[in-house]
Design an enzyme around this catalytic site. Structure first.
Site, short mmCIF file in Angstrom:
data_model
loop_
_atom_site.label_atom_id
_atom_site.label_comp_id
_atom_site.label_asym_id
_atom_site.label_seq_id
_atom_site.Cartn_x
_atom_site.Cartn_y
_atom_site.Cartn_z
N ALA A 1 -13.60 23.68 -21.99
CA ALA A 1 -12.23 23.68 -22.48
C ALA A 1 -11.92 22.33 -23.08
O ALA A 1 -12.43 21.30 -22.64
CB ALA A 1 -11.24 24.01 -21.35
N GLY B 1 -8.70 20.14 -25.76
CA GLY B 1 -7.28 19.96 -25.91
C GLY B 1 -6.59 21.13 -26.58
O GLY B 1 -5.38 21.33 -26.41
N GLY C 1 -8.08 24.54 -26.79
CA GLY C 1 -8.38 25.87 -26.30
C GLY C 1 -9.58 25.89 -25.38
O GLY C 1 -10.19 24.85 -25.06
N VAL D 1 -13.37 27.52 -24.71
CA VAL D 1 -14.48 28.02 -25.51
C VAL D 1 -15.33 28.97 -24.66
O VAL D 1 -15.68 28.65 -23.51
CB VAL D 1 -15.35 26.85 -26.02
CG1 VAL D 1 -16.46 27.38 -26.93
CG2 VAL D 1 -14.49 25.84 -26.77
N ASP E 1 -10.48 14.70 -35.45
CA ASP E 1 -10.73 14.55 -34.01
C ASP E 1 -12.22 14.33 -33.73
O ASP E 1 -12.75 14.85 -32.75
CB ASP E 1 -10.23 15.78 -33.26
CG ASP E 1 -10.13 15.53 -31.75
OD1 ASP E 1 -9.95 14.37 -31.35
OD2 ASP E 1 -10.25 16.51 -30.98
#
Length: 482
Positions: free
Chosen positions: A20, A22, A24, A26, A134
């Protein structure tokens, strides 16, 4: 919360949770054709932001244009319903953050491949008009084929007030550009800053702007210089340019890729491939010494160069003597860095010229060390002795047990064992290869008869039967265990 494992989400069958972030959670999933994919289910606070989802829906089609071996392509997306999700190529590997934390800094050829792979990934992303926003060690997956960048474009597309307040975008301020932290916008230059910070972490094992509260780290990003101590000399100038506070002063991804392509051969030139293999180790030593002298003690390096130039004016004999003295000086000065140079050369795959001694038929083994054939013969002899002696003990015990109730069986056992040892000993004598084998066979045959006589004389049939049963039980247990 995302959909639980084992359920279907649209046409995808969720298998297991991968992690997981920031934005969602996975999941590893199977597409309708049975191929593995990664499904990122957006967190509820992200899915509740209609503005962010609308922006992401507009960006998805552009993100699907990004192709390359170092990016996890966006394959599909569904941003409607209770569980909005994105589908990307599944990348099997370990995050860069986990690799550095477990194994230490990346160096040598691995660092070169990492730098080139990240530069290629950013070049592909920017060529499609997408900004990653990001890029950080957790979003770089290391695979056998090189680094793969994941989650490109998501942070930029989901940048809205409600998502930012949740902390999803500012999760790792040490890898966000100053302009992102100050809220003045984020372009391709911000990705180059993140590239420099990520590569600095990989090369040193330390966060370039330290650790602590996000506000403190963000302040250091905006007002302080990064910690680049320990970064290799070929990489440090590139990282300094990428980590400049002024966005226009940073190089583009394409420029960075060109410079890394030009810098690569210099990194791998620790051992020149044009030199003969016999001098490869010496060249590693001399190159390491020259590099160390040139970087740490430039004055001494210049003195060595001047000594070489002066030697060239004194004739061939004087030049040879000066060259030998120069190499000896370099060897002494580079003794402390030879291991490091060799390690970097091995990691970069450049020690292929170093020759090793290969065994060939007819070559003599090292003094005091038996050959492979001799070792096999010794092993055969040991196994033969153990088999003959063990069989003789068992036959003697069985024949002594059957001596009174079944004398015919006792005689048959002794006769069979004796003939087997005589035949084996005769073959060894006839072949004239192992006379000690014949001696062992004859001694065991005679010993079996003597032991049979002793056991039958001093022990009762019941005692011998119990001993025989115990031996057989132990042998069966050993065979079953093995």
């Amino acid at each position: 919360m995302g959909a639980p494992d084992g359920e279907r989400l649209g046409p995808y069958h969720l298998l297991s949770t991968l992690g997981a972030g920031g934005f969602g959670e996975v999941h590893l999933a199977l597409d309708p054709e049975g191929r593995t994919v990664a499904v990122k289910i957006l967190h509820p606070h992200v899915a509740a932001d209609a503005t962010a989802l609308a922006r992401l829906a507009r960006e998805v089609e552009t993100m699907r244009l990004v192709q390359g071996p170092h990016v996890a392509e966006v394959l599909d997306a569904s941003l409607e319903g209770a569980h909005p999700y994105l589908v990307t190529r599944y990348v099997q590997g370990r995050p860069l953050s986990a690799v550095v934390a477990a194994d230490g800094p990346v160096g040598g050829g691995d660092l070169v491949r990492l730098a080139r792979g990240l530069a290629e990934a950013l070049a592909a992303v920017h060529a499609a008009g997408v900004v990653h926003r990001d890029l950080k060690p957790a979003n770089v997956i290391l695979t056998d084929g090189g680094p793969v960048v994941i989650d490109f474009g998501i942070a930029c597309a989901l940048d809205s007030a409600s998502v930012t307040v949740s902390g999803a975008v500012l999760g790792t301020p040490g890898y966000l550009a100053p302009e992102v932290l100050e809220g003045t916008g984020a372009g391709e230059e911000a990705d180059l800053f993140s590239f420099g910070a990520t590569l600095a972490y990989a090369a040193t094992g330390r966060h370039p702007y330290g650790m602590g509260p996000p506000s403190a780290v963000g302040y250091r990003v905006v007002h302080h210089d990064p910690d680049l101590e320990g970064v290799p000399g070929w990489l440090e100038p590139l990282l300094q340019e990428c980590l400049r506070r002024d966005p226009p002063a940073r190089p583009s991804a394409a420029e960075l890729l060109d410079r890394l392509g030009a810098a690569g051969p210099a990194v791998h030139a620790v051992i020149p491939r044009s030199r003969p293999p016999s001098s490869a180790a010496t060249e590693v030593h001399d190159a390491a010494g020259a590099r160390e002298l040139g970087t740490r003690e430039p004055g001494r390096a210049r003195e060595s160069v001047r000594a070489q130039e002066a030697a060239g004016t004194r004739g061939a004999t004087g030049a040879q003597e000066a060259a030998r003295a120069h190499r000896a000086t370099l060897a002494r000065e580079a003794a402390d860095v030879q291991d490091t140079a060799l390690h970097e050369a091995v990691a970069g795959g450049t020690v292929q010229e170093l020759s090793t001694r290969e065994w060939r038929p007819g070559r003599r083994p090292a003094p005091g060390r038996p050959s492979a054939e001799e070792a096999r013969e010794r092993r055969r002899a040991v196994l033969h002795r153990r088999w003959v002696i063990g069989t003789g003990l068992l036959v003697s015990l069985a024949a002594a047990t059957a001596r009174e109730p079944l004398p015919e069986v006792s005689l048959l056992l002794l006769t069979t064992y004796g003939l087997a040892t005589l035949v084996d000993g005769g073959i060894a004598l006839f072949a004239r290869r192992n006379r000690s084998r014949a001696v062992v066979d004859l001694a065991c045959g005679a010993g079996a008869v003597a032991l049979w006589a002793v056991l039958g004389t001093f022990f009762s049939t019941l005692t011998l039967a119990l001993a025989l049963g115990t031996v057989v039980f132990v042998l069966v247990a050993i065979l079953m265990a093995s």
